[in-house]
Design a protein around this motif. Structure first.
Motif: not given
Length: 124
Positions: A6, A9, A14, A18, A63, A99, A102
């Motif tokens: 996290f 990135g 990030m 999220t 991302g 990124t 994720w």
């Protein structure tokens, strides 16, 4: 391990990814209650369920944007340094991909939630 990724990135992108994922889960939960509640709300909930897929796609796009900005910064640093080792370049590419990975994970999870709720709703 996850916290290290996290931070590596970049907390900004990030965190945005999220947050976007959490919003998608909230939208999915609200619409799931509407769908399982039955009646006229079930039809509206099914229509609004596509928002989950769209919000997941936004996470993926964020991302990719994070990766592009990271790559730009890395290439700018390489340009200033002049010469750089292949290992350092590979490390920069690896970090910039966090990124995107994720965002892709969030999108796939949102898509699975969308498909699962859609299938359940159509059986009712």
């Amino acid at each position: 391990m996850m916290f290290e990724l996290f931070v590596m990135g970049g907390p900004l992108f990030m965190g945005l990814i999220t947050l976007t994922f959490l919003i998608a889960l909230i939208v999915a939960t609200v619409n799931a209650f509407a769908i399982f509640g039955g009646g006229e709300e079930a039809a509206k909930g099914l229509l609004r369920l596509s928002y989950v897929k769209s919000i997941g796609l936004l996470a993926l796009v964020l991302g990719v944007l994070g990766q592009m900005i990271g790559l730009y910064s890395a290439f700018e640093a390489i340009q200033e340094m002049g010469s750089v080792s292949p290992a350092m370049l590979a490390g920069g590419l690896k970090v910039s991909s966090i990124t995107t990975i994720w965002g892709l994970i969030c999108y796939v999870l949102c898509l699975l939630v969308y498909l699962g709720l859609s299938a359940v709703a159509k059986k009712q």
